[in-house]
Enzyme design. Structure first.
Site, short mmCIF file in Angstrom:
data_model
loop_
_atom_site.label_atom_id
_atom_site.label_comp_id
_atom_site.label_asym_id
_atom_site.label_seq_id
_atom_site.Cartn_x
_atom_site.Cartn_y
_atom_site.Cartn_z
N TYR A 105 4.51 -1.98 1.21
CA TYR A 105 5.08 -2.73 2.44
C TYR A 105 5.25 -3.80 2.90
O TYR A 105 5.22 -4.86 1.73
CB TYR A 105 4.36 -2.39 3.60
CG TYR A 105 2.91 -2.45 3.34
CD1 TYR A 105 3.08 -4.15 4.01
CD2 TYR A 105 1.84 -2.67 3.27
CE1 TYR A 105 1.66 -4.44 4.49
CE2 TYR A 105 0.74 -3.37 2.26
CZ TYR A 105 -0.34 -4.01 3.10
OH TYR A 105 -0.83 -5.16 3.45
N HIS A 148 3.84 -6.39 -1.62
CA HIS A 148 4.92 -7.16 -1.56
C HIS A 148 6.12 -7.11 -2.62
O HIS A 148 5.07 -7.80 -3.81
CB HIS A 148 4.62 -7.65 -0.90
CG HIS A 148 4.02 -8.23 0.77
ND1 HIS A 148 3.89 -6.96 1.83
CD2 HIS A 148 2.61 -8.52 0.44
CE1 HIS A 148 2.80 -6.33 2.16
NE2 HIS A 148 2.38 -8.22 2.42
#
Ligand SMILES: *[C@@H]1O[C@H](CO)[C@@H](O)[C@H](O)[C@H]1NC(C)=O
Ligand SMILES: *[C@@H]1O[C@H](CO)[C@@H](O)[C@H](O)[C@H]1NC(C)=O
Ligand SMILES: *[C@@H]1O[C@H](CO)[C@@H](O)[C@H](O)[C@H]1NC(C)=O
Ligand SMILES: *[C@@H]1O[C@H](CO)[C@@H](O)[C@H](O)[C@H]1NC(C)=O
Ligand SMILES: *[C@@H]1O[C@H](CO)[C@@H](O)[C@H](O)[C@H]1NC(C)=O
Ligand SMILES: *[C@@H]1O[C@H](CO)[C@@H](O)[C@H](O)[C@H]1NC(C)=O
Ligand SMILES: *[C@@H]1O[C@H](CO)[C@@H](O)[C@H](O)[C@H]1NC(C)=O
Length: 323
Positions: free
Chosen positions: A251, A298
């Site tokens: 995400y 990430h």
């Protein structure tokens, strides 16, 4: 007499030519004017350079979705199945509450007025996004940062003791339970919910104060103005993930989400404190902790390339600091 006549014909003909010329010219002028006016009318904001300007069919316009839900409220809180599925997948806590029931308790408590739908040709909202990179040290960016309409800071990023380099105003502070800090009464708390428990924590922090743990110990309450709380919409998170990081990583990072949030509510985006220091170090300006783009959940590299591209296409301005 005959000579005279020829002279008159010539004169009339010249006048005729002159008229043609004048008329043609005014057609050109007219066309040019309407073209120009058409272009001006399309300018989406009153700044010299609007991020949304240049209505080309390009990468930016293909990714940018102006109608995406930005902030959660009681009328847009029912999530699309794909959004709920993706967002629910982010939770790494074992006990997951009923989302519908939790949301029902959010909005009697927090405001839900529409804040940022005032975009238009008369607005020039300037915004500073202040990340926490050590490259802010000795930058003397303080006054420049403070001169923006909105100054958005991320997580714990302090101002006290660093005013010269990071400024002193904070209109918005982005945070989630694990990064929460106290703030003053005039600051908007922009809450990023990565899990349902985060929403429960937010409610608890302003009411019962009985949640003191997520996957780690968290403050059971914070000092902040309840009437200035805003909650990022899970749909926006997924949109940033799909459209802007092309589903890299698990995400998007908080810094990247913040930058995208700002790109959707401001007309001029000035970015400070992102990236490494000139020496290649990735630490906070206020301590030695690693900054935003570490390789965990990430896609730091991909996010960084996207930010560079936004800069190259003049959608944002990046201030790189001095150290
Ligand atoms: C909720 O947000 C949507 C946009 O996501 C907006 O259209 C709507 O007016 C908002 N509702 C309230 C009650 O503010
Ligand atoms: C949950 O995620 C956070 C950050 O993404 C991580 O630091 C933490 O260790 C995770 N906890 C569990 C139980 O997986
Ligand atoms: C969540 O709660 C709502 C009503 O409060 C209920 O209708 C729904 O079935 C519940 N969902 C789950 C998965 O339990
Ligand atoms: C903070 O602001 C609210 C209004 O938004 C006001 O009711 C409250 O008294 C203020 N608190 C302080 C400590 O200034
Ligand atoms: C968290 O709360 C529980 C009970 O609600 C309490 O037993 C525990 O000591 C608290 N932990 C901390 C670190 O305050
Ligand atoms: C961006 O998101 C919208 C809606 O969420 C979607 O329709 C569109 O295809 C996406 N664009 C890209 C390039 O992924
Ligand atoms: C991040 O980690 C993955 C594997 O965990 C690796 O393949 C990738 O190269 C790493 N990226 C960076 C920028 O370090």
């Amino acid at each position: 007499m005959r000579h005279h006549h020829r002279y008159l014909t010539l004169l009339l003909f010249s006048i005729f030519l002159l008229f043609c010329f004048y008329f043609q010219n005014s057609v050109v002028t007219f066309t040019y004017n309407s073209y120009f006016r058409y272009e001006t009318e399309r300018a989406p904001c009153a700044c010299g350079d609007c991020p949304l300007d240049r209505g080309r069919l390009d990468w930016f316009s293909a990714c940018y979705e102006p109608t995406v839900h930005l902030l959660l409220n009681s009328s847009n809180s029912v999530l699309r199945a794909d959004v709920f599925g993706w967002w629910k997948g982010l939770q790494n806590v074992t006990r997951v509450a009923n989302y519908t029931r939790v949301v029902k308790n959010l909005f009697p408590l927090f405001p839900e007025e529409e804040h940022y739908s005032d975009a238009g040709p008369d607005r020039c909202r300037t915004c500073a996004v202040v990340g926490n990179s050590g490259n802010l040290l000795r930058s003397h960016y303080g006054p420049l940062i403070d001169s923006n309409d909105f100054v958005m800071r991320i997580n714990k990023g302090p101002t006290e003791g660093f005013e010269k380099d990071v400024g002193s105003r904070t209109t918005h502070r982005i945070m989630y339970p694990e990064s929460s800090v106290d703030m003053d009464n005039s600051t908007h708390l922009v809450f990023f919910p990565f899990k349902i428990l985060d929403m429960e924590w937010l409610i608890s922090a302003f009411t019962t104060k009985n949640i003191n743990e997520t996957y780690m110990e968290v403050p059971s309450t914070i000092k902040a103005n309840k009437d200035k709380v805003m909650i990022l919409h899970p749909e926006f998170m997924k949109y940033v993930y799909v459209n802007w990081t092309e589903s890299h990583g698990r995400y998007p990072s908080t810094g990247f989400l913040t930058l995208m949030f700002v790109l959707h509510i401001c007309d001029e985006v000035n970015v400070f404190g992102f990236g490494a220091t000139k020496a290649g170090n990735w630490h906070h300006y206020f301590d030695e902790t690693l900054t935003l783009y570490v390789n965990e959940s990430h896609a730091g590299d991909f996010e960084y390339q996207t930010i560079r591209r936004l800069e190259q296409e003049k959608r944002i301005v990046i201030f790189r600091g001095w150290t």
